[in-house]
Design a protein around this motif. Sequence first.
Motif, PDB file in Angstrom:
ATOM      1  N   ASP A  38       4.895   4.597  10.231  1.00  0.00           N
ATOM      2  CA  ASP A  38       3.666   4.399  10.171  1.00  0.00           C
ATOM      3  C   ASP A  38       3.209   3.610  11.473  1.00  0.00           C
ATOM      4  O   ASP A  38       3.914   2.848  12.146  1.00  0.00           O
ATOM      5  CB  ASP A  38       3.357   3.291   9.012  1.00  0.00           C
ATOM      6  CG  ASP A  38       1.785   2.975   8.524  1.00  0.00           C
ATOM      7  OD1 ASP A  38       1.363   2.227   9.307  1.00  0.00           O
ATOM      8  OD2 ASP A  38       1.548   3.335   7.557  1.00  0.00           O
ATOM      9  N   LYS A  65       7.816   6.651   4.771  1.00  0.00           N
ATOM     10  CA  LYS A  65       6.554   6.197   5.273  1.00  0.00           C
ATOM     11  C   LYS A  65       6.642   5.064   6.058  1.00  0.00           C
ATOM     12  O   LYS A  65       5.632   4.970   7.072  1.00  0.00           O
ATOM     13  CB  LYS A  65       5.797   5.957   3.852  1.00  0.00           C
ATOM     14  CG  LYS A  65       5.502   7.246   3.036  1.00  0.00           C
ATOM     15  CD  LYS A  65       4.748   6.899   1.605  1.00  0.00           C
ATOM     16  CE  LYS A  65       4.486   8.071   0.944  1.00  0.00           C
ATOM     17  NZ  LYS A  65       3.341   8.933   1.684  1.00  0.00           N
ATOM     18  N   ARG A  80       2.397   2.015  -3.428  1.00  0.00           N
ATOM     19  CA  ARG A  80       1.559   2.562  -4.332  1.00  0.00           C
ATOM     20  C   ARG A  80       1.413   4.031  -4.069  1.00  0.00           C
ATOM     21  O   ARG A  80       1.135   4.825  -5.069  1.00  0.00           O
ATOM     22  CB  ARG A  80       0.040   1.915  -4.164  1.00  0.00           C
ATOM     23  CG  ARG A  80      -0.148   0.607  -4.671  1.00  0.00           C
ATOM     24  CD  ARG A  80      -1.586  -0.106  -4.682  1.00  0.00           C
ATOM     25  NE  ARG A  80      -2.136  -0.372  -3.363  1.00  0.00           N
ATOM     26  CZ  ARG A  80      -2.135  -1.627  -2.796  1.00  0.00           C
ATOM     27  NH1 ARG A  80      -1.291  -2.410  -3.471  1.00  0.00           N
ATOM     28  NH2 ARG A  80      -2.513  -1.765  -1.805  1.00  0.00           N
ATOM     29  N   GLU A  81       1.262   4.503  -2.785  1.00  0.00           N
ATOM     30  CA  GLU A  81       1.331   5.905  -2.638  1.00  0.00           C
ATOM     31  C   GLU A  81       2.555   6.423  -3.314  1.00  0.00           C
ATOM     32  O   GLU A  81       2.781   7.570  -3.516  1.00  0.00           O
ATOM     33  CB  GLU A  81       1.420   6.076  -0.927  1.00  0.00           C
ATOM     34  CG  GLU A  81      -0.041   5.549  -0.332  1.00  0.00           C
ATOM     35  CD  GLU A  81       0.236   5.765   1.221  1.00  0.00           C
ATOM     36  OE1 GLU A  81       1.043   6.648   1.585  1.00  0.00           O
ATOM     37  OE2 GLU A  81      -0.755   5.239   1.886  1.00  0.00           O
ATOM     38  N   VAL A  82       3.781   5.989  -2.922  1.00  0.00           N
ATOM     39  CA  VAL A  82       5.115   6.339  -3.442  1.00  0.00           C
ATOM     40  C   VAL A  82       5.120   6.685  -5.021  1.00  0.00           C
ATOM     41  O   VAL A  82       5.561   7.507  -5.604  1.00  0.00           O
ATOM     42  CB  VAL A  82       6.335   5.534  -2.940  1.00  0.00           C
ATOM     43  CG1 VAL A  82       7.679   6.048  -4.016  1.00  0.00           C
ATOM     44  CG2 VAL A  82       6.477   5.828  -1.468  1.00  0.00           C
ATOM     45  N   ASP A 122      11.717   7.415   0.029  1.00  0.00           N
ATOM     46  CA  ASP A 122      10.243   7.877   0.239  1.00  0.00           C
ATOM     47  C   ASP A 122       9.574   6.484   0.965  1.00  0.00           C
ATOM     48  O   ASP A 122       8.914   6.982   2.021  1.00  0.00           O
ATOM     49  CB  ASP A 122       9.779   7.894  -1.159  1.00  0.00           C
ATOM     50  CG  ASP A 122      10.159   9.297  -1.722  1.00  0.00           C
ATOM     51  OD1 ASP A 122      10.978  10.118  -1.107  1.00  0.00           O
ATOM     52  OD2 ASP A 122      10.264   9.290  -2.951  1.00  0.00           O
ATOM     53  N   GLU A 139       2.648   6.900  -6.694  1.00  0.00           N
ATOM     54  CA  GLU A 139       1.332   7.870  -7.309  1.00  0.00           C
ATOM     55  C   GLU A 139       2.101   9.326  -7.115  1.00  0.00           C
ATOM     56  O   GLU A 139       1.810  10.377  -7.791  1.00  0.00           O
ATOM     57  CB  GLU A 139       0.185   7.658  -6.566  1.00  0.00           C
ATOM     58  CG  GLU A 139      -0.617   6.477  -6.963  1.00  0.00           C
ATOM     59  CD  GLU A 139      -1.799   6.175  -6.319  1.00  0.00           C
ATOM     60  OE1 GLU A 139      -2.047   7.093  -5.265  1.00  0.00           O
ATOM     61  OE2 GLU A 139      -2.350   5.137  -6.490  1.00  0.00           O
ATOM     62  N   ASP A 140       2.876   9.494  -5.988  1.00  0.00           N
ATOM     63  CA  ASP A 140       3.511  10.721  -5.665  1.00  0.00           C
ATOM     64  C   ASP A 140       4.582  10.703  -4.990  1.00  0.00           C
ATOM     65  O   ASP A 140       4.786  10.926  -3.506  1.00  0.00           O
ATOM     66  CB  ASP A 140       2.159  11.555  -4.783  1.00  0.00           C
ATOM     67  CG  ASP A 140       2.607  12.924  -4.351  1.00  0.00           C
ATOM     68  OD1 ASP A 140       3.349  13.511  -5.083  1.00  0.00           O
ATOM     69  OD2 ASP A 140       2.275  13.576  -3.422  1.00  0.00           O
ATOM     70  N   SER A 173       0.954  -1.095   0.042  1.00  0.00           N
ATOM     71  CA  SER A 173       0.173   0.021   0.087  1.00  0.00           C
ATOM     72  C   SER A 173       0.767   1.365   0.130  1.00  0.00           C
ATOM     73  O   SER A 173       0.651   2.223  -0.864  1.00  0.00           O
ATOM     74  CB  SER A 173      -1.127   0.015   1.395  1.00  0.00           C
ATOM     75  OG  SER A 173      -0.124   0.067   2.416  1.00  0.00           O
ATOM     76  N   LEU A 174       1.926   1.093   0.689  1.00  0.00           N
ATOM     77  CA  LEU A 174       2.943   2.459   0.716  1.00  0.00           C
ATOM     78  C   LEU A 174       3.704   2.404  -0.651  1.00  0.00           C
ATOM     79  O   LEU A 174       3.785   3.731  -0.823  1.00  0.00           O
ATOM     80  CB  LEU A 174       3.794   2.274   2.016  1.00  0.00           C
ATOM     81  CG  LEU A 174       3.305   2.178   3.323  1.00  0.00           C
ATOM     82  CD1 LEU A 174       4.110   2.060   4.215  1.00  0.00           C
ATOM     83  CD2 LEU A 174       2.441   3.485   3.587  1.00  0.00           C
TER      84      LEU A 174
END
Length: 470
Positions: free
Chosen positions: A357, A353, A130-132, A349, A134-135, A127-128
């Motif tokens: 977390d 995160k 995916r966040e990285v 990155d 995307e941004d 999940s992290l």
Amino acid sequence: MDTIWLPQIAQGDGPKYKAVAQSIRSAISSGVLPEGEKLPPVRDLAWKLGITPGTVARAYTILTDEGVLTAEVGRGTFVAPQTELADVPYVPLEIDAVPHGTGGQAYRVNLFSPVLQSIGQAELIKSLLREVAEDPPSGVMHYPGRAGAEAARAAALHWMAGCPLGPVDQDDVVLTLGGQHAILTVMQAVLHGRRPTILVEELSYPGFRRAAELLRADVVAVEMDADGLIPEALAAAAKNSDAQLLCTSPEVHNPTVGFTPIARREEIARVAETCGFQILEDDCYRMGAERGPTYRQLAPERGWYVSSIAKTVTPALRVGFAIAPHGKTAALRRTVEHGMFGLPTPMIDLAAKLLSDARLPALTAHAREIYGEYARTVATVLDGYDIRWRDDVPFVWLTLPLGWRAGAFGQAAEAADVPVRSAEEFAGREARAPHAVRLALNAGVQLQDFGAAIARLRHLLDNPPEQIGV
């Protein structure tokens, strides 16, 4: 809104997480939990059932991996679209998990290195990632830099909170590609001259010697006792070799599970000051709270500290940390930057995160619980034999009984599909190693299969070969 459903857990000797998972399967199969229904949060369900959050999280993770449930970041856990519900056959997680023998059901269980069980780390990391993706805060089109790694260094310091490192801030943390790279980096920053010398315990982590070989450094082994390095032997070895660095693991000695008491650490620090060498403390195997001060705290001008997330989160990401003594951070940072510029920016990155977390502490605590369960299994099955173990250490040290030599036992264990590491692998080439082996805890296979593997070792111990004398 969360469902008001609560699982009915049958009383018995089996693991509670399995009972929770089976109750959820039954509720879905019977229609009590329809497709799309939201399950209670982990902590809420654990409180209502009177069990640990880790137990519920493990059940949810198993069912998510099976496709029975689906987890959505920030929303919760839901019943996934169901096609045909059936019991999912157990498949060992190890790559080399294959049937033992021709007709038995025992699996090959590798005890060479510790294996973590996936209890939610994989989903969190995905999940992290995916966040990285995307941004990416650091971007993906430039070299890594110090400024871009500030958040990751701060997160690493947060992850190490409670460790007695002495005065430290995020600028003191240097990110590395795992613990072994941290060790090599410290050696590169410290060692100088044509043929430097490092000191190690007479039984020690093989990575110390491998890093020294890369740097063409000599390695001198120092005598130990039950409390670790013997100060008098250390002083003699340092003076005779003009050693520049001592590599040691005082919290969890690899491979003997030993612990160096505070008074002994203070003696070692005084020897280092008198003889003028630096101290590298490898803390990669500690899973619980620190039981004594680090050498960085005891000897601020000469204590170097390294750790990683390999044993508590995952070894796949290769994220490690090195912290220099006061006044030497610049030399350590230059060593990393001149060698590889720094970690890849997406990994920086992700580390920022992951290590900050709020879900990570519960996962690492549960990992310790699982390792403890496996360690206690070894202690139970090998009761009566000379073993050293702790429920917060992912390996066990077994001193072999009369009739077994370490090399022969290692070969016999390999033939029984239970590979172990002989004491010879932790000693110098010319050293005389004790007749002992290290059993790493493999939580990647189910506990029943792990216990069966330890039982095979018990059978070997009970039946030493006649041709080997006592």
